[in-house]
Design an enzyme around this catalytic site. Structure first.
Site, mmCIF file in Angstrom:
data_model
loop_
_atom_site.group_PDB
_atom_site.id
_atom_site.type_symbol
_atom_site.label_atom_id
_atom_site.label_comp_id
_atom_site.label_asym_id
_atom_site.label_seq_id
_atom_site.Cartn_x
_atom_site.Cartn_y
_atom_site.Cartn_z
ATOM 1 N N ASP A 252 0.857 -1.083 -0.112
ATOM 2 C CA ASP A 252 -0.003 -0.073 0.039
ATOM 3 C C ASP A 252 0.818 1.415 0.191
ATOM 4 O O ASP A 252 0.425 2.385 -0.096
ATOM 5 C CB ASP A 252 -0.949 -0.139 1.031
ATOM 6 C CG ASP A 252 -0.211 0.070 2.443
ATOM 7 O OD1 ASP A 252 0.921 0.111 2.550
ATOM 8 O OD2 ASP A 252 -0.931 0.242 3.510
ATOM 9 N N GLY A 253 2.117 1.088 0.006
ATOM 10 C CA GLY A 253 2.888 2.306 0.055
ATOM 11 C C GLY A 253 3.736 2.760 1.232
ATOM 12 O O GLY A 253 4.389 3.560 1.145
ATOM 13 N N ARG B 6 10.356 25.192 -2.055
ATOM 14 C CA ARG B 6 9.968 26.044 -2.816
ATOM 15 C C ARG B 6 8.348 26.727 -2.604
ATOM 16 O O ARG B 6 8.025 27.760 -2.956
ATOM 17 C CB ARG B 6 9.695 25.441 -4.413
ATOM 18 C CG ARG B 6 11.013 25.343 -4.928
ATOM 19 C CD ARG B 6 11.051 24.629 -6.327
ATOM 20 N NE ARG B 6 10.571 23.304 -6.201
ATOM 21 C CZ ARG B 6 10.720 22.379 -7.429
ATOM 22 N NH1 ARG B 6 10.731 22.880 -8.424
ATOM 23 N NH2 ARG B 6 10.368 21.238 -7.294
ATOM 24 N N GLN B 7 7.789 26.065 -1.566
ATOM 25 C CA GLN B 7 6.475 26.100 -0.958
ATOM 26 C C GLN B 7 6.613 27.321 0.355
ATOM 27 O O GLN B 7 6.404 26.771 1.049
ATOM 28 C CB GLN B 7 5.662 25.104 -0.719
ATOM 29 C CG GLN B 7 5.319 24.300 -2.291
ATOM 30 C CD GLN B 7 4.401 23.285 -1.939
ATOM 31 O OE1 GLN B 7 3.401 23.365 -1.333
ATOM 32 N NE2 GLN B 7 4.626 22.069 -2.680
ATOM 33 N N HIS C 237 16.697 26.085 -1.489
ATOM 34 C CA HIS C 237 16.226 27.274 -2.422
ATOM 35 C C HIS C 237 15.823 28.477 -2.317
ATOM 36 O O HIS C 237 16.003 29.528 -3.169
ATOM 37 C CB HIS C 237 14.625 26.417 -2.979
ATOM 38 C CG HIS C 237 14.099 26.924 -4.432
ATOM 39 N ND1 HIS C 237 14.939 26.993 -5.493
ATOM 40 C CD2 HIS C 237 13.184 27.835 -4.658
ATOM 41 C CE1 HIS C 237 14.237 27.749 -6.612
ATOM 42 N NE2 HIS C 237 13.228 28.173 -6.026
ATOM 43 N N ASP D 149 18.407 33.004 -14.176
ATOM 44 C CA ASP D 149 17.519 34.153 -13.733
ATOM 45 C C ASP D 149 18.359 35.007 -12.859
ATOM 46 O O ASP D 149 19.197 34.866 -12.290
ATOM 47 C CB ASP D 149 16.288 33.446 -13.285
ATOM 48 C CG ASP D 149 16.697 32.664 -12.142
ATOM 49 O OD1 ASP D 149 17.318 33.150 -11.143
ATOM 50 O OD2 ASP D 149 16.112 31.685 -12.244
ATOM 51 N N LYS E 111 14.476 35.864 -16.999
ATOM 52 C CA LYS E 111 13.370 34.944 -17.350
ATOM 53 C C LYS E 111 12.088 35.501 -16.676
ATOM 54 O O LYS E 111 11.988 35.954 -15.642
ATOM 55 C CB LYS E 111 13.766 33.693 -16.869
ATOM 56 C CG LYS E 111 13.382 33.192 -15.555
ATOM 57 C CD LYS E 111 13.816 31.702 -15.222
ATOM 58 C CE LYS E 111 13.155 31.401 -13.921
ATOM 59 N NZ LYS E 111 13.584 30.133 -13.473
ATOM 60 N N ARG F 78 8.367 33.470 -15.604
ATOM 61 C CA ARG F 78 7.646 32.100 -15.525
ATOM 62 C C ARG F 78 6.151 32.374 -15.063
ATOM 63 O O ARG F 78 5.944 33.192 -14.303
ATOM 64 C CB ARG F 78 8.065 31.367 -14.257
ATOM 65 C CG ARG F 78 7.496 29.886 -14.108
ATOM 66 C CD ARG F 78 8.091 29.142 -12.765
ATOM 67 N NE ARG F 78 9.600 28.886 -12.998
ATOM 68 C CZ ARG F 78 9.962 27.642 -13.423
ATOM 69 N NH1 ARG F 78 9.103 27.026 -14.256
ATOM 70 N NH2 ARG F 78 11.149 27.654 -13.298
ATOM 71 N N ASP G 190 22.860 26.993 -11.543
ATOM 72 C CA ASP G 190 21.659 27.016 -10.955
ATOM 73 C C ASP G 190 21.574 26.159 -9.302
ATOM 74 O O ASP G 190 22.695 25.424 -9.211
ATOM 75 C CB ASP G 190 20.547 26.246 -11.510
ATOM 76 C CG ASP G 190 19.213 27.244 -11.593
ATOM 77 O OD1 ASP G 190 19.122 27.805 -10.319
ATOM 78 O OD2 ASP G 190 18.228 27.221 -12.168
#
Length: 291
Positions: free
Chosen positions: A37-38, A94-95, A128, A167, A190, A192, A218
């Site tokens: 089931d993971g 990134r969130q 990030h 960027d 850049k 996005r 990057d």
């Protein structure tokens, strides 16, 4: 010297072994079983002692590697009051803020979970954004792999190398990389689309690129969209060879194939995420941050 144990999580076992060797510490590996089931079941192969360092990157499968990291941290805390968690690649960084109405700042949630699991300190590599680092509610440190990556390129025979950030946000990284090599740098502009993720390079023709080997620098490469657009732009400027350098090479799906197709000669990355491009070892900078 007090006892020290490095636990290598399933996603970072080889890097953890290198860190343990540098710290002259005990190494404890993990046995991982994934149920149909993971669900993940983790068993420590030995009992950790003294100060404990957990090493576990949070790359795909992100949620599974996150849960595994939290589970190991919790078990480590049951054995010690001093638990440093090394997260070479911090998923969810990134969130770190709300870009569109209703978006959840998941990095804040991840930070709370590591604190609740018992981490007393967190070490990350080239996170990030520093805003993401600020969400961590315990002492945290970001270490940079830029110098180690640049050292790799210093050994290569490049023709009038130019360091390029894809960027403006990566200008400081490109500047530091170029400073170590003793060469010039530029940053492309850049744009996005926040909803579609599509990237366009807004920079126009740039003088001084023709014939020069270029190093596109990057922090991470996921699908490679930004790198592909940047490489295509540089090739149109009649650049020499184009190399791609990053700390974290996620290279999702056909990313590597698309980057090569765009004219990139080689991709060089750190071993924060294991893979064939991960030729630069970050264990020296992590070990130093832990001492």
């Amino acid at each position: 010297m007090s006892k020290l144990t490095v636990i290598g999580g399933p996603s970072s076992e080889q890097l953890a072994k290198k860190i343990a060797t540098r710290l002259k510490s005990k190494f404890v590996g993990c046995e991982l079983r994934v149920f149909p089931d993971g669900e993940s079941k983790i068993t420590l192969k030995k009992k950790p002692e003294g100060r404990i360092i957990v090493v576990q990157s949070i790359y795909p499968p992100v949620d599974s590697n996150l849960i595994r990291g939290l589970a190991i941290t919790s078990q480590a805390r049951a054995c010690s009051s001093n638990v440093s968690v090394v997260i070479p690649y911090m998923g969810y960084a990134r969130q770190d803020r709300q870009f569109l109405p209703g978006e959840i700042i998941t990095m804040e949630v991840v930070a709370k979970m590591f604190k609740a699991a018992g981490a007393t300190k967190i070490i990350v590599v080239d996170i990030h954004s520093m805003i993401a680092l600020e969400h961590l509610q315990i002492p945290a440190k970001n270490v940079s792999a830029v110098e180690e990556l640049a050292r790799h390129f210093k050994k290569m025979s490049l023709h009038e190398p130019l360091v390029v950030s894809p960027d403006k946000g990566g200008t400081e990284r490109a500047q530091n990389f170029a400073k170590f090599l003793g060469v010039d740098y530029i940053a492309l502009e850049k744009q996005r689309d926040r909803k579609t993720g599509n990237v366009i390079i807004k920079s126009k023709g740039i003088d001084g690129i023709r014939g020069r080997d270029v190093i596109l620098v990057d922090d991470m490469i996921s699908t490679g969209g930004s790198i592909v657009k940047a490489a295509e732009f540089l090739k149109k400027q009649k650049s020499g060879k184009v190399y791609v350098c990053c700390t974290h090479a996620l290279l999702i799906g056909d990313a590597e194939k698309n980057i090569t197709k765009a004219g990139v000669t080689k991709i060089i990355s750190a071993n924060t995420i294991p893979g064939k491009t991960s030729v630069v070892d970050v264990s020296p900078i992590i070990a130093k941050a832990l001492t």
